[in-house]
Design a protein around this motif. Structure first.
Motif, mmCIF file in Angstrom:
data_model
loop_
_atom_site.group_PDB
_atom_site.id
_atom_site.type_symbol
_atom_site.label_atom_id
_atom_site.label_comp_id
_atom_site.label_asym_id
_atom_site.label_seq_id
_atom_site.Cartn_x
_atom_site.Cartn_y
_atom_site.Cartn_z
ATOM 1 N N TRP A 33 0.826 -1.204 0.000
ATOM 2 C CA TRP A 33 0.000 0.000 0.000
ATOM 3 C C TRP A 33 0.859 1.252 0.000
ATOM 4 O O TRP A 33 1.927 1.285 0.623
ATOM 5 N N LEU A 34 0.371 2.252 -0.681
ATOM 6 C CA LEU A 34 0.941 3.587 -0.587
ATOM 7 C C LEU A 34 -0.059 4.399 0.222
ATOM 8 O O LEU A 34 -1.194 4.565 -0.192
ATOM 9 N N MET A 35 0.369 4.821 1.390
ATOM 10 C CA MET A 35 -0.563 5.498 2.296
ATOM 11 C C MET A 35 0.054 6.787 2.781
ATOM 12 O O MET A 35 1.173 6.790 3.267
ATOM 13 N N LYS A 36 -0.660 7.890 2.665
ATOM 14 C CA LYS A 36 -0.167 9.125 3.270
ATOM 15 C C LYS A 36 -0.342 8.997 4.785
ATOM 16 O O LYS A 36 -1.323 8.418 5.254
ATOM 17 N N PRO A 37 0.611 9.536 5.532
ATOM 18 C CA PRO A 37 0.566 9.302 6.984
ATOM 19 C C PRO A 37 -0.664 9.913 7.664
ATOM 20 O O PRO A 37 -1.020 9.504 8.760
ATOM 21 N N TYR A 38 -1.324 10.863 7.029
ATOM 22 C CA TYR A 38 -2.479 11.499 7.663
ATOM 23 C C TYR A 38 -3.789 10.722 7.446
ATOM 24 O O TYR A 38 -4.832 11.113 7.928
ATOM 25 N N VAL A 39 -3.719 9.613 6.670
ATOM 26 C CA VAL A 39 -4.924 8.796 6.500
ATOM 27 C C VAL A 39 -5.005 7.831 7.671
ATOM 28 O O VAL A 39 -4.113 7.015 7.883
ATOM 29 N N LYS A 40 -6.070 7.936 8.461
ATOM 30 C CA LYS A 40 -6.170 7.133 9.682
ATOM 31 C C LYS A 40 -7.469 6.331 9.703
ATOM 32 O O LYS A 40 -8.430 6.675 9.022
ATOM 33 N N GLY A 41 -7.444 5.299 10.542
ATOM 34 C CA GLY A 41 -8.671 4.549 10.804
ATOM 35 C C GLY A 41 -9.143 3.651 9.683
ATOM 36 O O GLY A 41 -10.316 3.291 9.631
ATOM 37 N N LEU A 42 -8.229 3.281 8.773
ATOM 38 C CA LEU A 42 -8.618 2.381 7.688
ATOM 39 C C LEU A 42 -8.839 0.973 8.222
ATOM 40 O O LEU A 42 -8.118 0.538 9.121
ATOM 41 N N ALA A 43 -9.817 0.287 7.690
ATOM 42 C CA ALA A 43 -9.976 -1.125 8.014
ATOM 43 C C ALA A 43 -9.642 -1.924 6.771
ATOM 44 O O ALA A 43 -10.428 -1.979 5.832
ATOM 45 N N ILE A 44 -8.425 -2.492 6.768
ATOM 46 C CA ILE A 44 -7.993 -3.271 5.612
ATOM 47 C C ILE A 44 -7.934 -4.732 6.032
ATOM 48 O O ILE A 44 -7.192 -5.089 6.929
ATOM 49 N N ASN A 45 -8.731 -5.582 5.396
ATOM 50 C CA ASN A 45 -8.697 -6.988 5.777
ATOM 51 C C ASN A 45 -7.735 -7.751 4.870
ATOM 52 O O ASN A 45 -7.222 -7.208 3.894
ATOM 53 N N THR A 46 -7.500 -9.015 5.203
ATOM 54 C CA THR A 46 -6.460 -9.743 4.458
ATOM 55 C C THR A 46 -6.972 -10.358 3.167
ATOM 56 O O THR A 46 -6.242 -11.047 2.474
#
Lengths: 552, 309
Positions: free
Chosen positions: A525-538
């Protein structure tokens, strides 16, 4: 009993270690919210369809799950939690589920979401005229498979079987579901797109074309589609009618449909998007070094299939020898470099076992070791004393840079480690659909393959190798294996069923080595550090219900 | 003239019919169908899906049904993108590809032709050498190198332009430049050689001898006569560029026809493959006809309308 089941579900499969997984249930106000609560996500493709019953791919699922809500939703630990269903009872034989729907669940046009909506939608998904390719996710319901396999022209039969299907809305807020056999992962399945409710009026009015225009979508999830520019972007805003709207911090979603991975990466690096999970393989090394890459576990195994009825791989000793002569660490560390794990069994880690806190893989352990001397001995036992005389064979794979690199490495390893002249290990690349046909027709000796779980249970990996199984390209057939899978499918006792699957896997890999496992997948994943609270399952799903943009 | 056009149109329909038939046969001959996927569905279910799209009919039946649709300008539903039709794809994608294409062609002509003229007039001087060097680079460096390079410099490093997507004029710049480069180089080379050919002709010497100014000689006599190869090149170029180019559209995430076309082949989206092939074929034939007619106006020596023996 139901508690026991929930305990299984509760078992944390994989800690997402996003640091915020625990905040998933907290309302907005956690942390400092940025003024602009817009999340920009590149989903990586134009969706083939946004009709939940017809969806087959991860991009479609990840658009749908923001717009819709099933009986349950899935959190970042693969644990289903209450969605439209507020609570549920499970009968002691694990065959009957009674879902109690919340009374404040509403469609985006204000209509209440009722049990009848679910009954109608599930029957629609199974109706042979709908043509759903993922309808098998509903085969667990009594009569589901029979209904789905009826000839689409036989309307009387469809009606009869549809009426008899094991799903009934006993009143507006109670849904009774009867299953064919105990299915511990059924609750998780109710969060899956094929089992979403759809709004009947629009589906009937616009028929095949209902899911093509934003104004024709009446949905029941946290977000509502406002715009769809084909091949460009889908825009959504927070749905005002969603029952839990007060716990949805994001105001807007921009879901980009960019399929070129390098372009997606440039967009992310130049700040046009906040989130992307289609990372070009050749950039992984650099992104990792620059600390820009987030690598998460993913429920999948990469392996080489043997055609077990074609010489020379019809002998399990030969298959074992070849599986033992691959240096997996070299493939994961030198070629892929993104934290994938070498695989020595078929079911990947991240699936809970019966006992709380235990992982199926850890309990089962490895079924073989890399050992060149032992491999040579096995080949000698099988009658191949002089490896120069080993029959030549072919490895097929579909065109892709990483498949090619891996195939070349394996060609080298087999030739060097086992002493087979290199020209006898042939590589054959095929275009994707050609390769699928070749594999399907069992027209190969060794084929590159991969399998991604559909749900969080070992069964999603194991049942593909039953005799004549639709995805059993190896032509493997072993009555003992079949019987164990059947036991696991029918047993109401979680311990018995888990043990049966461990035993089956031991036969599949330990005894018969039907496939040579190579590695367990990860997702990048490419995620900006200010993106919070994501629910990513496997299983590849990402849910934005509780996500927010932190002040930055 | 009218008879000539009618003949050409008739020939075009025959060509399109052959194109459709050959594509239809080839498409069904390659392995894999629109619903071939990694996860196999039970056979009964696959039968129902195929029945829904009439893929279970005999091939000749599918072929006739398809031709019937084409006659009514109905190119059928997409198998891949459910609920959408091939007509939808053309309606949405063609204007985008065409807009980008027209901008690129104008750009390439506006620069390429004058550069070619100057090169010819300054043959073997530094102006000529420099422009021809640039032209060689333009012809030989493929767009899949130029496009990411532009994106890296102007979007990622300098942040002057948005990296991709379609909608604003700032998003047009990079793809238009990347797309214009090859025709620009071709135009300048064509114009140069054609000019060199023309200015060595006797009538140019005559014009000079008459005492016409250099500008008048160049413009009225040389350029006008040297422009023929440009027109010849323009016909197929317009057809090729306006119907979309895969690489540029893919890299800059532009929702045009070129990208759709390549996807359709990868996905075995039968109706889309056929529909876009027919559309491209028809457009190419039309452009060739237009070019032939323009020839007649530009060069009186070429007779296009019915010669009577």
């Amino acid at each position: 009993m139901s508690k026991k089941l929930i305990a299984i579900m509760l078992t944390v499969a994989v800690a997402l270690s996003l640091g915020l997984a625990g905040c998933a249930k907290k309302p907005a106000g956690v942390g400092d919210l940025a003024k602009d609560q817009t999340l920009r996500f590149n989903v990586g493709a134009e969706p083939e369809t946004l009709d939940p019953a017809l969806q087959t791919g991860i991009p479609e699922f990840n658009i749908g799950s923001q717009m819709y809500e099933g009986l349950t939703r899935m959190d970042g630990n693969n644990k289903p939690y209450a969605g439209v269903a507020e609570k549920w009872d499970i009968s002691s034989d694990n065959l009957k589920y009674t879902f109690h729907l919340r009374k404040n669940a509403k469609w985006s046009n204000g209509d209440p979401v009722t049990a009848k909506d679910f009954e109608w939608s599930w029957k629609r998904a199974l109706d042979p005229r709908t043509g759903s390719q993922y309808a098998y996710q509903l085969y667990y319901i009594k009569g589901g498979k029979t209904l789905n396999e009826v000839d689409a022209k036989d309307e009387a039969k469809i009606k009869q079987l549809s009426d008899a299907l094991g799903v009934k809305a006993t009143d507006d807020y109670t849904l009774e579901v009867t299953l064919e056999a105990p299915t511990p992962y059924f609750l998780g399945l109710t969060s899956f797109p094929t089992l979403y409710p759809v709004h009947r009026a629009e589906v009937e009015k616009f028929a095949d074309k209902w899911a093509t225009k934003p104004e024709q979508f009446v949905t029941n999830g946290p977000f509502k589609m406002t715009k769809w520019v084909n091949n460009q972007v889908i825009e959504m805003e927070k749905s005002k009618t969603y029952w839990d709207a007060k716990n949805v911090p994001l105001k807007k979603l921009m879901i980009y449909l960019i399929d070129d991975q390098n372009t997606g990466l440039t967009m992310w690096e130049s700040g046009q998007t906040d989130l992307d999970n289609n990372v070009p393989v050749q950039e992984i090394d650099r992104l990792k070094k620059e600390g820009k890459l987030t690598t998460l576990p993913y429920l999948g195994t990469y392996y080489y299939s043997f055609n077990v009825t074609k010489k020379p791989f019809d002998d399990p000793r030969v298959r074992k020898a070849f599986a033992m002569a691959i240096d997996r660490k070299l493939i994961t560390d030198q070629i892929l470099k993104d934290g994938r794990l070498p695989a020595y069994a078929f079911v990947c880690p991240g699936i809970p076992d019966t006992e709380a806190g235990k992982d199926f893989r850890a309990v089962g352990g490895d079924y073989f070791k890399e050992d060149i001397e032992a491999a040579k001995k096995l080949l000698a036992d099988a009658g191949y004393k002089d490896m120069k005389k080993f029959p030549s064979f072919e490895i097929i794979y579909n065109s892709s840079a990483s498949h090619k690199a891996i195939a070349e490495a394996i060609q080298e390893m087999w030739s060097k480690n086992l002493g087979i002249p290199k020209e006898k290990v042939k590589l054959h690349v095929e275009e994707w659909k050609v390769y699928l046909e070749t594999r399907d027709a069992h027209n190969f000796q060794v084929a590159r393959a991969g399998w991604i779980g559909d749900y969080v249970d070992p069964m999603t990996f194991m049942d593909m190798f039953v005799t004549n199984g639709g995805n059993n390209d190896t032509t493997y057939s072993n009555p003992k294996f079949d019987e164990l899978i059947n036991t696991a499918k029918m047993s109401a006792d979680p311990k018995v069923r888990m043990q049966a699957m461990h035993d089956a896997e031991k036969i599949l890999i330990g005894d018969d080595m039907v496939v040579a496992p190579i590695y367990y997948y990860v997702s990048n994943w490419l995620m900006k550090p200010y993106v919070k609270g994501l629910a990513i399952n496997t299983i590849g799903g990402v849910d934005f219900k509780n996500a927010w943009i932190e002040k930055h | 003239m009218a008879r000539y056009i009618l003949q050409r149109v008739f020939a075009a329909f025959v060509a399109l019919w052959i194109l459709t038939t050959v594509t239809f046969v080839l498409m069904h001959a390659i392995p894999g169908g629109p619903f071939t996927r990694e996860r196999n569905v039970p056979e009964a279910v696959m039968r129902n899906i195929e029945a829904k799209y009439h893929l279970d009919d005999p091939l000749w039946q599918q072929y006739l049904d398809y031709l019937g649709g084409v006659v009514r300008f109905d190119l059928g539903p997409s198998f891949k993108f459910q609920g959408q039709t091939v007509n939808d794809f053309i309606r949405r994608g063609f204007p985008v590809s065409a807009e980008l294409g027209i901008i690129s062609i104008i750009l390439s002509m506006a620069i390429g032709i004058p550069v070619g003229i100057i090169s010819a007039l300054r043959q073997n001087k530094w102006q000529d050498n420099v422009t021809m060097l640039v032209a060689i680079i333009g012809v030989s460096v493929p767009s899949f190198i130029i496009a990411p390079l532009l994106m890296y410099v102007f979007a990622l490093k300098l942040r002057w332009l948005p990296p991709a997507m379609w909608g604003s004029w700032r998003q047009v710049i990079m793809p238009a430049v990347a797309l214009a480069l090859l025709p620009l180089a071709t135009f300048s080379r064509l114009m140069r050689s054609s000019m060199l050919d023309v200015i060595s002709q006797d009538y140019i010497k005559t014009a000079r001898a008459k005492g016409l100014s250099e500008l008048a000689v160049t413009w009225r006599h040389a350029v006008k006569n040297a422009v023929m190869p440009i027109v010849t090149y323009l016909g197929p170029l317009i057809a090729a560029i306006l119907t979309g180019t895969f690489i540029i559209e893919q890299i800059f995430a532009i929702p045009g026809l070129g990208r759709q076309f390549v996807w359709s082949v990868n996905n075995r989206d039968y109706t889309t493959i056929l529909g876009l092939t027919i559309f491209y074929g028809a457009f190419l034939l039309l452009m060739n006809l237009v070019v032939d007619i323009i020839y007649g106006f530009l060069d009186p020596r070429i007779q296009i309308a019915g010669r009577k023996d």
